[in-house]
Every structure is written in structure tokens, then in C-alpha cells.
Design a protein around this motif. Structure first.
Motif, PDB file in Angstrom:
ATOM      1  N   ILE A 155       0.866  -1.177   0.000  1.00 44.13           N
ATOM      2  CA  ILE A 155       0.000   0.000   0.000  1.00 44.13           C
ATOM      3  C   ILE A 155       0.899   1.221   0.000  1.00 44.13           C
ATOM      4  O   ILE A 155       1.756   1.372   0.872  1.00 44.13           O
ATOM      5  N   GLU A 212      -4.138   3.177  -8.291  1.00 47.14           N
ATOM      6  CA  GLU A 212      -4.690   1.985  -7.651  1.00 47.14           C
ATOM      7  C   GLU A 212      -4.386   0.748  -8.505  1.00 47.14           C
ATOM      8  O   GLU A 212      -4.568   0.751  -9.733  1.00 47.14           O
ATOM      9  N   THR A 252      -1.188  -0.651  -4.263  1.00 46.73           N
ATOM     10  CA  THR A 252      -2.565  -0.217  -4.025  1.00 46.73           C
ATOM     11  C   THR A 252      -2.527   1.050  -3.190  1.00 46.73           C
ATOM     12  O   THR A 252      -1.522   1.369  -2.555  1.00 46.73           O
ATOM     13  N   GLU A 255      -6.764   2.818   2.009  1.00 50.68           N
ATOM     14  CA  GLU A 255      -8.219   2.847   2.053  1.00 50.68           C
ATOM     15  C   GLU A 255      -8.669   4.054   2.864  1.00 50.68           C
ATOM     16  O   GLU A 255      -9.163   3.948   3.982  1.00 50.68           O
ATOM     17  N   GLN A 257     -10.975   7.316   3.576  1.00 53.23           N
ATOM     18  CA  GLN A 257     -12.358   7.727   3.352  1.00 53.23           C
ATOM     19  C   GLN A 257     -12.359   8.929   2.415  1.00 53.23           C
ATOM     20  O   GLN A 257     -11.815   9.977   2.758  1.00 53.23           O
ATOM     21  N   ASP A 353     -17.525  -3.207  -9.019  1.00 51.95           N
ATOM     22  CA  ASP A 353     -16.932  -2.193  -8.142  1.00 51.95           C
ATOM     23  C   ASP A 353     -16.322  -1.046  -8.928  1.00 51.95           C
ATOM     24  O   ASP A 353     -15.539  -0.259  -8.397  1.00 51.95           O
TER      25      ASP A 353
END
Length: 731
Positions: A155, A212, A252, A255, A257, A353
Motif C-alpha cells: 500500500i 490503484e 494499491t 483505504e 475515506q 466495483d
């Protein structure tokens, strides 16, 4: 720093001898103090073994390295010993040892505790008139460095950095990161220079943000010409078993918000303009996204009517074209979707998605609004009560006008005094958010009236006697009344955790109903000012304020508004007549710096590209474009540094010595060389390219006055100007 030893001369003791029955003299070889350290090959490169020690009182065994002339150098490790004898003692050193390194071991006698003990010649143990000091050599097994390159799927946090888990090279090399083109390494998006050696968790800054699920390729290249930039032609790739040393990994994004907002007003459009709608405002923080327009299906989004992609940022008054013009008045929905994957196509279908709905606080970011189709030949005027949120105070806004001819909107007060008039054109027939300037400032709670007038003589000024009011189908004048209110003074501030710097606080919201001065001070001592800011009338949000000293954990801070009356500050009051004042508590985690700096490089020089908080930017002499600037540091304050060029240029702080300052005493460092790295008061913390430390008085006394690169020490170095903390202003 080279230390001159004062060797003690042997003591000559006259002992009386008796030929008949007198006391026998002590044996000549009886020892009072002894230290034995053999040449050795330590299994752990920062530990040595003391074979034997004998001490007449409590003391310390201290290991020193050797300076450039082979004489006693800096202490590397200390071990307390009790009176008596001991053997096979292990001393942990401050750094790994080098192969064939010469070391000194000394025995000092002292009752001081380990926290305060410092080696001193006056404390050096003496045996038979000689200092108890030995020399010995260590042999360190040097392993051959096998080239290696390991990168794991990860990440990216921050999203413009990647971490290479393991890199090893027996020569100076370039670590290169490339983008992917259908499985093949493509454009170079990052490079990092590495000296020969083995490294773990190397952070590499990319020239752009990662995508991503992006595949990246890492490779290792021989540095053909030291001190130049990476050259794919001359810096050839390192090979292992005749195969290029490369690896691929997938990145990636965190995550996080997503933060987004959208606001859409109800709107009226003519039949001719029913093929588009207007988004009043939207915000996309940190991501590109789609604004999608949907028809209504029993209160929920139904058929897709339009979609348009926008970059991250703030948007105002955006017109979005519909796929087909509306045939009748309708309720519509505007919703924000994240652009994922980044392919430029809106493919959300509610099942996959792709291009997902952005959700904030567990709710879709969406606005529902009505679109009314109107006949432009029937004049209509809409105006709303309004709060003036910013300067100037002599403007009002007319929400909507439907009129297909040239005209005037005239504003009157409660006594029918004309305050101003704004011309309106025939096209477009539906006009929204018309700003009308007035000839005086508004009074709080004032009732006003806006009247639509015709424009009899095009191009001249408004004349109420000539430009008569426009009448509707019922022969009634087209006009509307509204109330205008001004802001009342108010403050909002929450308890806050200062986990990045201890010298910055934030005010959530401030409404200034007049020109005010915001003061920040501690509840425990209101006599001194920590920060202040002058603010004009208006709504101010998320105000960052630099305070004049590091705040302490659990302190209660006061924010209060003041205004000037006849040159004196007096408390500003709210609507109830009370002083506008709030208190909040700050949490300051252990180790939080007062100031955090970001170091970068301009070729062969350091640059300080950022200072947090911004109020301390002046500690960098010359600013962010100055090479190796002088830094002003305050004694007793804690500092944090993000050295973005750490892998090639780890920082050292200390002082130069010797001829032309070529020798250097490292006090704090990102490598293991700093003699104060383990000092509990300095509390040095190193985390890859970041380092934190407290500028203690001991460091000041040790003459810390220079920062430099451990690997490019002559070219990349700057001065430190140590000063007392800034004096706070009395309130």
C-alpha cells in the motif's frame, strides 16, 4: 574530539626493610586494579568481551575507539563494575565495529551513576603507578555482498512513495522504479542512488502519485559515473547469473475515506435551455470523480441522464449537459462517483466495483433538486432572506429572474429609498444569482425590496420616473421582499491532539461580525500571548495558528476575540453581550516535535523545502530555494526531520574539527555515528528517512553547530545557529 591524556608518574615508595623479624613488605606482584581484554572476533559486531577486571572500588569499564592518529577517541560503550574481580563480561557498543579496528579499554573508579558518569582522566584507575588501560584489535568477518533486490506488493502511503524491502549491491548503484506498459517496464518514475552495501525498507519518492492496482518495476543499475544523474545508457543493469536483477510489484492506495461534497439549487430553465443543469458547488478531495445526474425513481436515483469527469479540487457553478433535454419539470439527483479504474469511462452499473459511489459518514454524496421549466415571457422574480457571510456589506443577491427583455432590478429600503439598481439583459431569459451593489452598507436585520423595472432607453442610467415597474398578467408589479442579516461574533474550537507538531493549534470556525483580533493564550497563564491573528468581517474556518512555544500535554488553551476601540483592545461580544471566548484542551503525545522540517536536495546541496508550522519558516535562512541554509534552532525544543534524500545522504549533526574542519564529531545522526544517539534526554528516534531529537543543553555544550551528509560531507553541510527560545509577548 581528540583528548590529551595526563599520564601519572610512578610513585616512589620507600619501604623500610628489617633483617630480623620486621613486617614483611607486600609481594611486588600483588594487583589492586587490572583490566584484560584480548584481541577477538566478536560474533555480534557491536559487542566485545572483557576477559578479566579487578577493581579496588566500584567503577566502569569504558571502550573507546581510536582517532585518525591511532590515539584514544570517542567512548563507544560503558559497563558498571563492582569492587572485586569479574571475568567474561560483555559490553554492548553504540555502533558496529570494523574489521581490524583498534580499540582502547579503560578502567575508571567512580561512585557516579550510569546516567551522569563521564570518563575523566582524574578517575582513571592506577595500578603500580600506571593507568589501567589496554589496547586490542577486533577481527570482523566481512561477508561478500551478493546483489539482491526484493520488492513486495504494498500500500503506497503516502501515495507518491514506495518501499523496496531489500536491496544489496557490491558496488555503488542506482535503484530505479519504472511504470508498466502491458507487462513491460516503461517510463522511469523514480531513482535513488545507493552506496555499496545492504539495505532494508528503502523509501523511494516517485515523480507522481501511484495509481490503484498499478504494477511497477524495480531494477538495480551500476553507477558508471559517480555524482551524476541516472543514465540508462551508461548505468547498465546489474545481472545475476547473466539475468537482469529486476522485480515487479503491485501498488494499491490506502483505504482512505474519500472526502466530497455537492450542492445543487432548485432551478428554473426555459424550454430552450432544458438540455443542461447547474451544479452550485462541489468538492473532491484527493481523488478524481464523476458527477452523475439521474432521473427520479420514487425518491431514488433512476435512469442516468448525464455524467462528467472532474479532477480533484473545488468546483463552483458547473454546467453539465444532459444527454437529452428535459421535456417537463422534474426532480433530479446529482451523485458523486470515484474514478476507479482511471480509464476515463463512466462504467458504474450498481453490480461491479467500477466507479463506485462516494460515501461519507455512511451516506452517498448526493443532492436532490427540482428543475422547473418556465415560460420566459411571464416575468418572475425570486429572492431569499440572506446572511452576508463575507465582505463587502453593500451587496445583495437576487436568486432568480425570469424576463426576456432588457430591464433593471432596483433595490429599496423600508422607507422606499433607492439603494441601487443593476441592469439585466434580455438573454438569457432565466438569470440566477444576480449580485446587486448598493450605495451603503446593510444594517443587521434590514428589510429590503427588489422591483423589476423596464429599460426604456438602452444604454442610459436607471431613472425610476422613466424606467417604469414591469407588470405581470394581473397588472401587479413584479417585486419581492427579503431580510438581510449580518454575522454575530462566535468561536468554535474542539479539544485536539497535537501529534505532528506541538506549536500549532486550530480553530474550527470563527464568525466575525466586525474586524476582530483573535488571541490565543494558556488558561494557566493569561499574562502572555501565544498567538494572534487579525480577521476581517466574515466566516473563517479551520484556522491554523502558530503558537510561540511548544504546548504541553493536557494544557487548557483559551481563544478569545477582541476589537479595537480608540486604539485599545477590548473584548468583542456575542449577541447576548458576553465576551466571545472558548477553551479547549490539547493532547501532546510523547516525542512530538515543536517544529518539523522536510529536507530535499538540489544536486550537491541540501534544501529545506517545507517547515511545519509555517509560522517558523524564518528559521531557514534564505527560504526553501537556498542551498545548505543556516538553520536557527531553539535550545530545549524538539525537532523532527523528514530527509527525503536519506538513502544517499543520511544526516549528521555535530561540529567540525581538525585542519579546515575536515574531521567531524557526530553528536546526533541518522546512521549509528552520533555519540548522543542513545542519550535519554535527547531521545533521538530514527525511522528510516525520518529522525526526531531534542536539542538539550548537553548538545549545546557539546558544540552542536553543523549539519551535514554522512555520505557527501564536504559538499552537503550547513550551519546551525543555536538560540534561546523566542520571548513571548505580554498581553
Amino acid at each position: 574530539m581528540k583528548k590529551t591524556l595526563k599520564w601519572l608518574a610512578p610513585l616512589l615508595i620507600a619501604l623500610p626493610l628489617s633483617a630480623c623479624g620486621g613486617d614483611e613488605p607486600p609481594p611486588f606482584d600483588e594487583r589492586e586494579n587490572l583490566l584484560t581484554i584480548d584481541d577477538q572476533s566478536p560474533e555480534i559486531p557491536n559487542e566485545i568481551v572483557v576477559a578479566e577486571v579487578l577493581a579496588e572500588s566500584a567503577g566502569y569499564v569504558v571502550i573507546h575507539d581510536a582517532d585518525d592518529e591511532g590515539e584514544l577517541g570517542e567512548p563507544l560503550g560503558t559497563l558498571p563494575v563492582e569492587a572485586g574481580s569479574a571475568s567474561d563480561l560483555t559490553i554492548e557498543l553504540a555502533r558496529p565495529l570494523l574489521d581490524q579496528e583498534l580499540l582502547y579499554g579503560s578502567l575508571y573508579l567512580s561512585e557516579d551513576d550510569a546516567e551522569t558518569f563521564e570518563p575523566d582522566d582524574a578517575l582513571l584507575a592506577i595500578d603500580r603507578g600506571e593507568p589501567v588501560r589496554v589496547q586490542f584489535t577486533v577481527s570482523i568477518e566481512v561477508e561478500e555482498i551478493a546483489p539482491a533486490l526484493v520488492a513486495e506488493d504494498q500500500i503506497a502511503d503516502p501515495i507518491n512513495e514506495v518501499v523496496i524491502a531489500e536491496v544489496a549491491s557490491d558496488v555503488d548503484a542506482w535503484l530505479v522504479i519504472r511504470a508498466d506498459d502491458e507487462g513491460t517496464p516503461a517510463d522511469v518514475i523514480a531513482t535513488a542512488s545507493l552506496e555499496a552495501g545492504s539495505y532494508e525498507d528503502v523509501r523511494v519518492i516517485l515523480s507522481r502519485d501511484a495509481f490503484e492496482d498499478e504494477t511497477l518495476h524495480a531494477s538495480l543499475h551500476i553507477d558508471a559515473e559517480p555524482e551524476d544523474d541516472f543514465d540508462p545508457e551508461s548505468d547498465i543493469v546489474v545481472t545475476v547469473d547473466e539475468e537482469p536483477l529486476t522485480t515487479s510489484f503491485v501498488v494499491t492506495l490506502p483505504e482512505l475515506q474519500p472526502v466530497a461534497t455537492i450542492s445543487v439549487d432548485d432551478q428554473s430553465v426555459s424550454f430552450e435551455a432544458a438540455d443542461s443543469i447547474v451544479i452550485a458547488a462541489a468538492e473532491l478531495q484527493g481523488f478524481a470523480g464523476w458527477i452523475a445526474i439521474y432521473a427520479d425513481d420514487e425518491g431514488e436515483p433512476g435512469d442516468l441522464l448525464a455524467s462528467e469527469l472532474f479532477s480533484a479540487g473545488e468546483l463552483e457553478n458547473i454546467t453539465i449537459a444532459l444527454d437529452e433535454a428535459l421535456a417537463a419539470s422534474a426532480t433530479l439527483h446529482a451523485r458523486i462517483h470515484q474514478e476507479s479504474p482511471a480509464d476515463g469511462d463512466f462504467t458504474y452499473d450498481g453490480e461491479s466495483d467500477e466507479d463506485p459511489i462516494v460515501v461519507v459518514d455512511e451516506a452517498p454524496v448526493m443532492a436532490t433538486f427540482d428543475v422547473t421549466l418556465i415560460d420566459p415571457s411571464a416575468p418572475q422574480l425570486t429572492v431569499e432572506d440572506q446572511l452576508l457571510e463575507s465582505l463587502p456589506l453593500n451587496e445583495v443577491t437576487i436568486a432568480e429572474l425570469v424576463y426576456d427583455q432588457d430591464g433593471w432590478l432596483a433595490i429599496y429600503d423600508a422607507e422606499d429609498t433607492l439603494l441601487g439598481a443593476v441592469a439585466v439583459a434580455a438573454d438569457p431569459a432565466v438569470k440566477a444569482n444576480i449580485v446587486a451593489p448598493l450605495n451603503r452598507d446593510i444594517e443587521d436585520g434590514e428589510a429590503l425590496r427588489v422591483v423589476l423595472h423596464s429599460d426604456i432607453t438602452a444604454g442610459d442610467a436607471f431613472d425610476a420616473d422613466v424606467d417604469l415597474p414591469v407588470l405581470d398578467a394581473t397588472e401587479t408589479g413584479v417585486e419581492a421582499s427579503f431580510i438581510v442579516e449580518l454575522l454575530e461574533n462566535s468561536l468554535e474550537a474542539r479539544d485536539q491532539s497535537l501529534d505532528e507538531v506541538s506549536t500549532e493549534v486550530r480553530i474550527d470556525a470563527l464568525h466575525a461580525g466586525e474586524s476582530v483580533i483573535l488571541e490565543i493564550f494558556a488558561e494557566a497563564d493569561e499574562s502572555v500571548l501565544l498567538a494572534e491573528a487579525a480577521l476581517d468581517y466574515g466566516i473563517h474556518q479551520d484556522i491554523a495558528l502558530t503558537v510561540g512555544r511548544p504546548l504541553e500535554d493536557g494544557e487548557v488553551i483559551v481563544a478569545q476575540l477582541f476589537k479595537l476601540e480608540e486604539g485599545e483592545r477590548v473584548p468583542a461580544e456575542d449577541e447576548a453581550g458576553d465576551p466571545v471566548r472558548v477553551t479547549f484542551e490539547v493532547t501532546v503525545p510523547d516525542g512530538t516535535p515543536a517544529v518539523f522540517l522536510t529536507f530535499s536536495s538540489n544536486g550537491n546541496s541540501y534544501r529545506v523545502s517545507a517547515v511545519r508550522p509555517a509560522g517558523y519558516v524564518d528559521i531557514v535562512d534564505g527560504g526553501s530555494t537556498t542551498d545548505d541554509p543556516t538553520l536557527t534552532l531553539f535550545r530545549g525544543w524538539r525537532y523532527g526531520i523528514n530527509n527525503t534524500v536519506y538513502s544517499a545522504n543520511p544526516l549528521q549533526f555535530g561540529h567540525p574539527s581538525g585542519i579546515a574542519g575536515l574531521d567531524f564529531t557526530s553528536l546526533i545522526s541518522q546512521d549509528e555515528s552520533g555519540s548522543y544517539n542513545g542519550d535519554s534526554q535527547v531521545n533521538r528516534v530514527a525511522d528510516g528517512q525520518r529522525i526526531w531529537f531534542t536539542l538539550t543543553q548537553d548538545l549545546v555544550d557539546a558544540n552542536i553547530n553543523t549539519y551535514r551528509s554522512a555520505d557527501t560531507p564536504i559538499l552537503m553541510r550547513g550551519d546551525l545557529d543555536i538560540e534561546d527560545a523566542p520571548t513571548l509577548i505580554e498581553r
